[in-house]
Design a protein around this motif. Structure first.
Motif, short mmCIF file in Angstrom:
data_model
loop_
_atom_site.label_atom_id
_atom_site.label_comp_id
_atom_site.label_asym_id
_atom_site.label_seq_id
_atom_site.Cartn_x
_atom_site.Cartn_y
_atom_site.Cartn_z
N ILE A 40 5.05 0.17 11.60
CA ILE A 40 4.65 -0.41 10.31
C ILE A 40 3.89 -1.71 10.52
O ILE A 40 2.91 -2.01 9.83
CB ILE A 40 5.88 -0.65 9.42
CG1 ILE A 40 6.64 0.65 9.19
CG2 ILE A 40 5.50 -1.27 8.10
CD1 ILE A 40 5.91 1.62 8.33
N GLY A 44 0.20 -2.43 9.31
CA GLY A 44 -0.14 -3.56 8.46
C GLY A 44 -1.34 -4.32 8.97
O GLY A 44 -2.16 -4.80 8.21
N GLY A 47 -4.31 -2.15 8.06
CA GLY A 47 -4.56 -2.35 6.64
C GLY A 47 -5.29 -1.22 5.95
O GLY A 47 -6.13 -1.47 5.09
N GLN A 50 -2.05 3.18 2.09
CA GLN A 50 -1.32 2.75 0.90
C GLN A 50 -0.06 3.58 0.83
O GLN A 50 -0.10 4.78 0.59
CB GLN A 50 -2.18 2.98 -0.34
CG GLN A 50 -1.46 2.65 -1.62
CD GLN A 50 -2.36 2.80 -2.83
OE1 GLN A 50 -3.57 2.85 -2.69
NE2 GLN A 50 -1.79 2.88 -3.99
N ASP A 53 5.95 4.70 -2.71
CA ASP A 53 7.35 4.31 -2.70
C ASP A 53 8.22 5.55 -2.90
O ASP A 53 8.27 6.10 -4.00
CB ASP A 53 7.58 3.29 -3.82
CG ASP A 53 8.91 2.61 -3.67
OD1 ASP A 53 9.15 1.65 -4.43
OD2 ASP A 53 9.70 3.01 -2.80
N ARG A 326 5.05 -11.88 7.05
CA ARG A 326 4.74 -10.56 7.58
C ARG A 326 6.00 -9.72 7.72
O ARG A 326 6.02 -8.54 7.36
CB ARG A 326 4.12 -10.68 8.96
CG ARG A 326 2.72 -11.09 8.94
CD ARG A 326 2.15 -11.00 10.31
NE ARG A 326 0.79 -11.43 10.32
CZ ARG A 326 -0.09 -11.06 11.23
NH1 ARG A 326 0.29 -10.27 12.20
NH2 ARG A 326 -1.31 -11.48 11.16
N ALA A 329 7.17 -8.49 4.49
CA ALA A 329 6.33 -7.39 4.02
C ALA A 329 6.67 -6.10 4.75
O ALA A 329 6.74 -5.03 4.15
CB ALA A 329 4.86 -7.73 4.21
N ASP A 332 9.88 -4.80 3.39
CA ASP A 332 9.67 -4.22 2.07
C ASP A 332 9.05 -2.83 2.17
O ASP A 332 9.43 -1.92 1.44
CB ASP A 332 8.74 -5.13 1.24
CG ASP A 332 9.48 -6.28 0.63
OD1 ASP A 332 8.85 -7.31 0.36
OD2 ASP A 332 10.70 -6.14 0.41
N THR A 333 8.12 -2.70 3.10
CA THR A 333 7.49 -1.39 3.27
C THR A 333 8.49 -0.39 3.85
O THR A 333 8.54 0.76 3.44
CB THR A 333 6.29 -1.50 4.21
OG1 THR A 333 5.50 -2.59 3.78
CG2 THR A 333 5.48 -0.24 4.19
N LYS A 813 -4.75 0.08 -2.82
CA LYS A 813 -4.15 -1.18 -2.37
C LYS A 813 -3.37 -0.91 -1.09
O LYS A 813 -2.18 -0.65 -1.13
CB LYS A 813 -3.20 -1.71 -3.43
CG LYS A 813 -3.89 -2.33 -4.60
CD LYS A 813 -3.00 -3.34 -5.26
CE LYS A 813 -3.62 -3.95 -6.49
NZ LYS A 813 -3.92 -2.99 -7.55
N PHE A 815 -1.40 -1.36 2.52
CA PHE A 815 -0.46 -2.34 3.06
C PHE A 815 -1.20 -3.06 4.17
O PHE A 815 -1.50 -2.50 5.21
CB PHE A 815 0.78 -1.64 3.61
CG PHE A 815 1.67 -2.55 4.38
CD1 PHE A 815 1.93 -2.33 5.71
CD2 PHE A 815 2.24 -3.64 3.77
CE1 PHE A 815 2.76 -3.17 6.43
CE2 PHE A 815 3.07 -4.49 4.47
CZ PHE A 815 3.34 -4.26 5.81
N SER A 816 -1.50 -4.32 3.93
CA SER A 816 -2.33 -5.02 4.89
C SER A 816 -1.85 -6.45 5.01
O SER A 816 -1.59 -7.10 4.00
CB SER A 816 -3.78 -4.98 4.40
OG SER A 816 -4.50 -6.02 4.96
#
Lengths: 825, 69
Positions: A40, A44, A47, A50, A53, A326, A329, A332-333, A813, A815-816
């Motif tokens: 991940i 990231g 980038g 997307q 979820d 980071r 993030a 979260d991902t 959008k 994930f970056s």
């Protein structure tokens, strides 16, 4: 054959950059647990994915990695605290990116906890020291001022009977003060009689109320003396420097003493004991001063120590904040992923552009290798139910235009992007409304300044207005270049015309020029080669000519712009393979618009070329009211009447053509599809918003609501028909704004600058020049720019885009790490 | 200079601009097509504006009447 060849030519062209959004593909990744975090992180950095979820129904606390997220949040709180402290201490965090070793998250956590503890301790110590310092300072001031009162009152004192006793202090933490002070503080046996005093210090703002309260409480049996402290003292509560007043209250009696002490406490006055013995004053003062210097030294040492610690933190702060952001993030991902049945792998799903597939696979291989995992990451494409997101690859030049288009609505997946034409036409429409090459040069200078300082300004944090200006610097550049062009055409330089392109085409009828003021000049040669003839400025018939010309210009540009929009809808229909749309929407729309307003444009051009005096309003209106009547003097060309009748009939046929066939054919296709053997794929750009063109799935709607489709088509057609009149008229704002700009410019020039210049006085001239400069800068450059910008934008968003644009997509959008900003903390 | 001559000049400028963008900013066929679109659109807009103003002045129905001083 010719349309066929054209279509072949169009098909063979390479796809235009930015015309349609990138092809997206829905992918599924199966990641073994040990390489998940690394995979991940690398994704990231890349980038381009997307994530969807997969745990959307779970609350944040039910997710797998909730603890790590909490830890990251706690760390970022500590980092914010550090940043606060660094800012308060006024230290600059150095922006040198030192060659610091990469730090692990757990180590960082420990580090941060240590630093925080240390910092909090240092802060509380220095707070305590500061408080003692303040008290000592106040004591010193009270000593200085109060001794003045006491000397005078001592002198006035009647002998012997009056004993001045020390009493009345309400501060308790004087534990470690000097010897003489300690003596004073030992509670003396209080005499019940005699004049006593309480000395202290109070905020200047409260002094008056304090005095009044004391007066009331002691029923006037007190004597209040006060003097300003002379220097400001830091109030520990508000950490501000405030003015304080030293006071001495003389009273008699024990009750009075208790009352006064209570009032002092209520008003927040600090009381300090002052020895009545004058000789001791000097000694105490000296002691207090020496303690003060000691405390100062200690405080300074403490601050230096703390600043050293803060500086060492500040060096690493940016890097740590980045790291924590980071990691949060990433977690979260990770929370968005699902565990599969074996509980050993994580499943991720998401969208990525087709062209990025190879890059992604390479990144995933690297992640597997770096985490020493035995099992590789599986990456495969899937079909999706929903429509893909829209992704345009823009560069710094095209980005603001894409944002302008997206502000209205993000393009549907792979429909034609209006930004391609907006890039040129938007600044051009702006320029038509702004046309003045003097103002254009000012705008150009501004744009060039912004572009020249691009590198410096892009790293700074700008205010929201400056940020918008900076983001749109290339838009402003184009706007200014086109404004200069249009200004040259309108022949206005701060509303002054010039003879740049040769002499005027008009001259007086005879050498005496008598008629020039009654019947006017006469045209004796070819028209002025470039732009509006300079003779028009200032003449009485100027507005009549310019209005007519600008109105017709607006109509011509409007019809051209709208035709471009309809042609884009043709290309959309071709791309999505919807021949239904072409035959029953594009064709009747073109016919309707052009047989009415295209014909009007033709009439305008013919009238100009022939110099006829025909009244075009009359022609257009009577084309509808009585098409078979003779035209008489309104005839512009041979065969006009039959042509008008034909065009009217075509327009009338076009209305039911765009209204009726499509719903019925859709219904027929639908019944064929679900009842018969036909595999005709139902593709219509209007009907089903969920089916994307390259999906292999059948769409889910089994029922076909005919009335809904029919009403939809009716609304669309009526909107187009009525809109064709209103939209064409809407383009007249090009005329209106350019008239307003030119008139404002003229007024400022003639009534401000020329008026002021007429006087011989230098002061009046300077004042006039300044007023002219300010008026030009604020009203013409800023307000008119905003106004023209807004109207050009409206013309794009409504009149141009409603011919072909759906704008109901959603933006890609990914994930970056690059898109994580400080606001996410 | 005449309507046709100046229109030809605009056309020439457009062609030169397209060729220069192709030479100096060659970034692949899809980018080239985009640049070409931009150049063509701006040339067309500029020409249209000039042509309209020129045609409007070719046979004017009203003439400038100087305002008396």
């Amino acid at each position: 054959m010719f349309p066929g060849k054209m279509e072949q030519f169009i098909d063979n062209l390479p796809p235009m950059d930015l015309m349609r959004s990138e092809k997206m593909t829905f992918v599924q990744l199966i990641i073994p647990a040990e390489s998940a975090h690394r995979a991940i992180s690398y994704l990231g950095e890349l980038g381009l994915l997307q994530f969807r979820d997969l745990n959307a129904d779970k609350s944040p606390f039910q997710r797998t990695f909730v603890n790590q997220v909490k830890r990251c949040a706690e760390m970022s709180r500590k980092l914010r605290f550090f940043k606060d402290q660094v800012n308060k201490a006024g230290l600059m965090s150095s922006s040198r990116t030192l060659l610091q070793p990469d730090i692990d998250l757990e180590d960082l956590e420990v580090h941060l906890a240590e630093h925080e503890h240390e910092l909090i301790e240092m802060n509380s110590n220095s707070d305590k020291l500061r408080q003692s310092y303040n008290e000592l300072l106040e004591f010193k001031i009270v000593l200085q001022k109060a001794s003045g009162f006491l000397i005078s009152s001592h002198g006035r004192a009647v002998s012997g009977e009056i004993e001045l006793q020390d009493n009345g202090y309400s501060n308790d933490d004087y534990g470690d003060t000097a010897s003489l002070l300690e003596q004073e503080m030992r509670p003396q046996p209080s005499n019940t009689s005699g004049l006593r005093f309480i000395s202290g210090i109070i905020c200047k703002s409260k002094a008056l109320r304090f005095e009044r309260m004391l007066f009331r409480a002691t029923r006037g049996n007190m004597f209040f003396n006060q003097a300003p402290a002379g220097e400001q003292i830091m109030d520990p509560v508000s950490t501000e420097m405030i003015e304080k007043t030293v006071f001495v209250v003389f009273f008699s009696g024990e009750q009075a003493r208790t009352k006064i002490l209570k009032i002092c406490e209520a008003f927040g006055a600090n009381c300090y004991p002052v020895p009545e013995d004058i000789s001791k004053h000097g000694q105490i003062t000296r002691e207090v001063t020496s303690r003060l210097t000691d405390l100062e030294a200690t405080l300074d040492a403490g601050i230096r120590h703390r600043n050293k610690a803060l500086t060492s933190i500040a060096d690493h702060l940016a890097k740590w904040m980045d790291l924590v952001r980071r990691e949060k993030a990433v977690y979260d991902t990770l929370n968005m992923l699902n565990f599969d049945v074996t509980k050993k792998c994580l499943v991720a799903e998401g969208w990525c552009p087709m062209i990025a597939k190879a890059q992604m696979q390479e990144v995933l291989h690297r992640a597997t290798f770096d985490s020493n995992s035995q099992v590789g990451i599986i990456f495969h494409q899937m079909d999706a139910v929903e429509a893909p997101p829209t992704y345009f690859k823009t560069n710094t030049f095209t980005n603001p235009y894409q944002e302008i288009v997206d502000a209205y609505g993000v393009a549907r997946y792979q429909e034609a992007n209006p930004a391609v034409y907006t890039t040129v036409i938007f600044p051009f429409l702006f320029a038509m409304m702004f046309g003045d090459w003097g103002h254009g040069i000012c705008l150009l200078l501004g744009a060039l300044v912004l572009i020249a300082r691009e590198n410096k300004l892009s790293t700074q944090k700008l205010g929201s207005f400056m940020e918008m200006l900076f983001g749109g610097r290339y838009v402003i550049l184009l706007m200014s270049l086109f404004s200069i062009y249009c200004g040259l055409i309108y022949n206005e330089f701060f509303s002054v015309p010039f003879h740049i392109f040769g002499p005027s085409a008009f001259r007086c009828r005879d050498t005496s020029c008598r008629d020039a003021y009654t019947t006017g000049l006469v045209k004796y040669r070819d028209p002025y080669p470039f732009g509006v003839d300079p003779s028009w400025r200032g003449s009485r018939s100027e507005l009549a000519f310019l209005n007519s010309m600008k109105m017709k210009m607006s109509i011509l540009f409007g019809v051209a712009h709208m035709n471009l929009g309809i042609i884009l809808s043709y290309f959309n229909a071709r791309f999505f393979g919807s021949s239904l749309d072409i035959r029953y929407q594009f064709v009747p729309q073109m016919i309707f618009l052009n047989s009415l307003f295209g014909y009007l444009s033709l009439l305008i051009i013919v009238k100009w070329c022939s110099g006829s005096q025909a009244d075009l309003y009359h022609v257009m209106i009577y084309m509808f009211l009585s098409p078979t009547d003779e035209l008489g003097e309104n005839q512009l060309f041979w065969g006009q009447r039959p042509l008008q009748i034909v065009l009217l009939l075509l327009a009338l046929i076009a209305v039911p053509w765009m209204l009726f066939p499509k719903p019925f054919i859709l219904k027929k296709l639908h019944t064929e599809r679900f009842q018969g053997r036909s595999y005709g794929i139902l593709n219509s750009s209007e009907l089903d918003l969920e089916v994307e063109p390259d999906s292999a799935r059948e769409h889910h709607h089994e029922e076909f609501n005919f009335s809904e489709v029919f009403v939809h088509q009716m609304i669309h057609s009526i909107e187009f028909i009525l809109g064709s009149v209103s939209n064409t008229a809407s383009y007249l704002r090009l005329w209106a704004l350019s008239l307003a700009h030119s008139e404002l410019s003229t007024v400022f020039y003639e009534k401000v600058l020329l008026l002021a210049w007429g006087y011989d006085n230098l002061v009046i001239r300077l004042v006039g020049l300044t007023v002219f400069a300010f008026a030009t800068a604020f009203i013409l450059l800023m307000m008119e720019s905003l106004s023209a910008f807004l109207h050009a934008l409206r013309l794009h968003w409504v009149e141009f885009q409603n011919k072909f644009y759906h704008g109901d997509g959603y933006k890609f959008k990914p994930f970056s790490f690059a898109s994580l900003t400080e606001d996410d903390d | 200079m005449g309507f046709v001559v100046t229109s030809l000049i605009f056309l020439l400028i457009g062609i030169i601009a397209s060729l220069s963008t192709r030479i100096f900013f060659n970034k692949g066929p899809s980018a080239n097509l985009f640049h070409l679109t931009l150049v063509l659109t701006s040339t067309t807009c500029c020409w249209m504006m000039w042509a309209i103003v020129y045609l409007a002045q070719m046979n004017p129905l009203i003439v400038p009447i100087l305002s008396g001083e």
